[in-house]
Design a protein around this motif. Structure first.
Motif, short mmCIF file in Angstrom:
data_model
loop_
_atom_site.label_atom_id
_atom_site.label_comp_id
_atom_site.label_asym_id
_atom_site.label_seq_id
_atom_site.Cartn_x
_atom_site.Cartn_y
_atom_site.Cartn_z
N ALA A 52 0.87 -0.89 3.96
CA ALA A 52 0.11 -1.93 3.25
C ALA A 52 -0.14 -1.51 1.80
CB ALA A 52 -1.22 -2.18 3.97
N THR A 53 -0.35 -0.21 1.58
CA THR A 53 -0.57 0.28 0.21
C THR A 53 0.69 0.12 -0.64
OG1 THR A 53 -2.18 1.89 1.03
CG2 THR A 53 -1.25 2.29 -1.14
N ILE A 54 1.84 0.43 -0.05
CA ILE A 54 3.11 0.24 -0.77
C ILE A 54 3.31 -1.23 -1.13
CG2 ILE A 54 5.61 0.43 -0.60
CD1 ILE A 54 5.17 2.78 1.33
N ARG A 55 3.00 -2.09 -0.17
CA ARG A 55 3.18 -3.52 -0.41
C ARG A 55 2.25 -4.03 -1.51
NH1 ARG A 55 2.49 -4.94 4.44
NH2 ARG A 55 0.29 -5.47 4.36
N ARG A 56 1.03 -3.53 -1.54
CA ARG A 56 0.04 -4.05 -2.48
C ARG A 56 0.14 -3.39 -3.85
NH1 ARG A 56 -2.47 -5.91 -5.76
NH2 ARG A 56 -4.61 -6.73 -5.80
N PHE A 57 0.35 -2.06 -3.89
CA PHE A 57 0.28 -1.34 -5.15
C PHE A 57 1.59 -0.69 -5.57
CE2 PHE A 57 -4.02 -1.07 -3.28
CZ PHE A 57 -4.75 -1.69 -4.27
N GLY A 58 2.48 -0.40 -4.62
CA GLY A 58 3.63 0.45 -4.90
C GLY A 58 3.27 1.90 -4.59
N ALA A 59 4.28 2.72 -4.34
CA ALA A 59 4.02 4.10 -3.93
C ALA A 59 3.36 4.92 -5.02
CB ALA A 59 5.33 4.76 -3.49
N ASP A 60 3.79 4.75 -6.27
CA ASP A 60 3.25 5.57 -7.36
C ASP A 60 1.78 5.27 -7.61
OD1 ASP A 60 5.76 6.94 -8.18
OD2 ASP A 60 6.41 4.90 -8.51
N ARG A 61 1.43 4.00 -7.64
CA ARG A 61 0.03 3.64 -7.81
C ARG A 61 -0.77 3.97 -6.56
NH1 ARG A 61 1.04 -2.13 -11.02
NH2 ARG A 61 1.86 -1.16 -12.92
N GLY A 62 -0.11 3.92 -5.42
CA GLY A 62 -0.78 4.33 -4.19
C GLY A 62 -1.20 5.79 -4.22
N ILE A 63 -0.35 6.65 -4.77
CA ILE A 63 -0.69 8.06 -4.91
C ILE A 63 -1.90 8.23 -5.83
CG2 ILE A 63 0.07 10.27 -5.87
CD1 ILE A 63 1.29 9.84 -3.22
N LEU A 64 -1.92 7.50 -6.94
CA LEU A 64 -3.06 7.57 -7.85
C LEU A 64 -4.34 7.14 -7.15
CD1 LEU A 64 -4.21 8.04 -10.70
CD2 LEU A 64 -3.67 5.64 -11.20
N LEU A 65 -4.28 6.05 -6.41
CA LEU A 65 -5.45 5.59 -5.66
C LEU A 65 -5.91 6.66 -4.67
CD1 LEU A 65 -7.42 3.35 -4.69
CD2 LEU A 65 -5.59 2.59 -3.14
N ALA A 66 -4.95 7.27 -3.99
CA ALA A 66 -5.29 8.27 -2.98
C ALA A 66 -5.99 9.48 -3.58
CB ALA A 66 -4.00 8.72 -2.25
N ILE A 67 -5.47 10.01 -4.69
CA ILE A 67 -6.07 11.22 -5.26
C ILE A 67 -7.43 10.92 -5.88
CG2 ILE A 67 -5.02 11.09 -7.54
CD1 ILE A 67 -5.45 14.23 -5.33
N LEU A 68 -7.63 9.69 -6.37
CA LEU A 68 -8.95 9.31 -6.87
C LEU A 68 -9.96 9.22 -5.72
CD1 LEU A 68 -8.10 6.59 -9.55
CD2 LEU A 68 -9.14 8.85 -9.95
N ILE A 69 -9.53 8.73 -4.57
CA ILE A 69 -10.41 8.69 -3.40
C ILE A 69 -10.80 10.11 -2.98
CG2 ILE A 69 -10.50 8.11 -0.95
CD1 ILE A 69 -8.78 5.66 -1.58
#
Length: 380
Positions: A52-69
């Motif tokens: 769902a994260t890939i679909r919504r944000f893309g993998a690269d932005r998903g990684i940024l979201l993850a490390i911020l969390i």
């Protein structure tokens, strides 16, 4: 590498201070078992959100979201008290789970000809991050002359630094070669494929062994007479021991057509070294701890490598990674909880040791299936 460094301190920094936390807050042994279990459960829940994260944000932005969390979860510990401690542990673990499920797909996408080397590099740096968290948290507390909350929260600093380093990748669009995994119905193939379940079982069971050690080896060593600093140092040695095997095993295993011997041999090493840590003379604890780390690091690197090797392409790697880590970490969450409850029921480590042996045995059986030279979704 910077992202990988920050995917374990949230999990390894609590153990060295667990005795202090219990003494100052009145946290029971059952509460401590839950504290070591909930983060692993949130790892699994967040891993399932990968597609769902890939679909919504893309993998690269998903990684940024993850490390911020991860960073926000770590920083929340500065408030102090059991509520922020539990909340921060779960939030940062969710970020770790999300990042972990995205990384194998990125490796398959960006380094298709160097899967073993790149998997080994980022898993070895991940292990160094675990070592830093385990070994430096107690000295950091002493240097800050603070309680347990501030040194735990201080690990948010390198996590925010990793987010800044990843920001250019998130801003710049890159082709999402495996975004189809999030849009297609391909996951159904995985859920009905015995090989996918064997990969998932191996990933979950070997992770369970690791998270048991992350959460409980400092307390186990302190029960053998080591001080909090000595136990934290030994936990750090264990994590340092993971780094070379996490680097080397994926490289060699990726070149082999079959990974079954690696799976069985590494889990046997892990089990033997663990028994040495528990029962060998205290003078042998240090080398046994390093050997334990070598086994754990090797099985973790092998698990991630197997995910990539059993997948046909980047899309399959993303989907299989979501299943193997989502379900696998949910399985792994039961390990630390069961280990702690077994210790409380038995009043010593005997029942806990038996549980560890049972998990290791089940992991070997799954490894014999997952290590076969086959592809998920492709008939034998």
């Amino acid at each position: 590498m910077l992202v990988a460094f920050n995917l374990r301190p949230a999990l390894t920094t609590v153990g060295p201070l667990l005795t202090t936390i219990r003494a100052e807050t009145g946290l029971s042994a059952t509460g401590a078992a839950i504290l070591t279990t909930l983060p692993v459960l949130f790892l699994g829940l967040a891993s399932a959100a990968g597609p769902a994260t890939i679909r919504r944000f893309g993998a690269d932005r998903g990684i940024l979201l993850a490390i911020l969390i991860v960073a926000l979860g770590l920083a929340s510990r500065a408030v102090g008290g059991l509520g922020p401690l539990f909340f921060g542990a779960c939030l940062s673990a969710a970020g770790i789970g999300l990042a972990g499920v995205l990384l194998p797909g990125l490796v398959k996408r960006d380094f298709p000809g160097r899967v073993g080397v790149m998997t080994g590099l980022y898993t070895s740096v991940l292990c160094l991050g675990a070592a830093a968290g385990a070994g430096l948290t107690v000295p950091l507390r002493d240097a800050l002359e603070a309680g347990w909350a501030l040194p735990l929260a201080a690990w948010a600093v390198p996590a925010f630094a990793a987010a800044l380093a990843w920001l250019p990748f998130a801003v710049r669009e890159r082709p999402e070669m495996f975004a189809a995994a999030a849009r297609s119905k391909g996951r159904a193939r995985f859920w009905g494929d015995p090989l996918a379940w064997q990969v998932t079982g191996f990933m979950g069971l070997q992770s369970s062994l690791a998270y048991i050690m992350f959460g409980w080896i400092p307390a186990l060593l302190q029960s053998r007479g080591l001080s909090a600093i000595e136990a934290g140092f030994m936990a750090s040695l264990m994590s340092i021991g993971q780094a070379p095997s996490a680097l080397l095993i994926p490289t060699f295993a990726a070149r082999a057509g079959d990974q079954r011997a690696y799976a069985v041999g590494l889990i046997l090493l892990t089990l033997t070294a663990f028994l040495g840590v528990v029962y060998a003379p205290v003078s042998l604890v240090a080398p046994m701890t390093v050997a334990l780390g070598f086994g754990l690091g090797g099985t973790f690197g092998l698990g991630l490598t197997i995910i990539v090797l059993r997948a046909r392409d980047a899309a399959s790697a993303a989907g299989l990674s979501a299943m193997a880590q989502g379900v696998g970490y949910s399985i792994a969450a039961l390990g630390p909880l069961g280990f702690g409850l077994a210790h409380e029921v038995g009043k010593d480590w005997t029942l806990s040791v038996l549980l560890f042996c049972a998990i290791a045995s089940a992991g070997m059986l799954c490894g014999l299936g997952a290590g076969r030279n086959r592809l998920v979704g492709v008939p034998a």
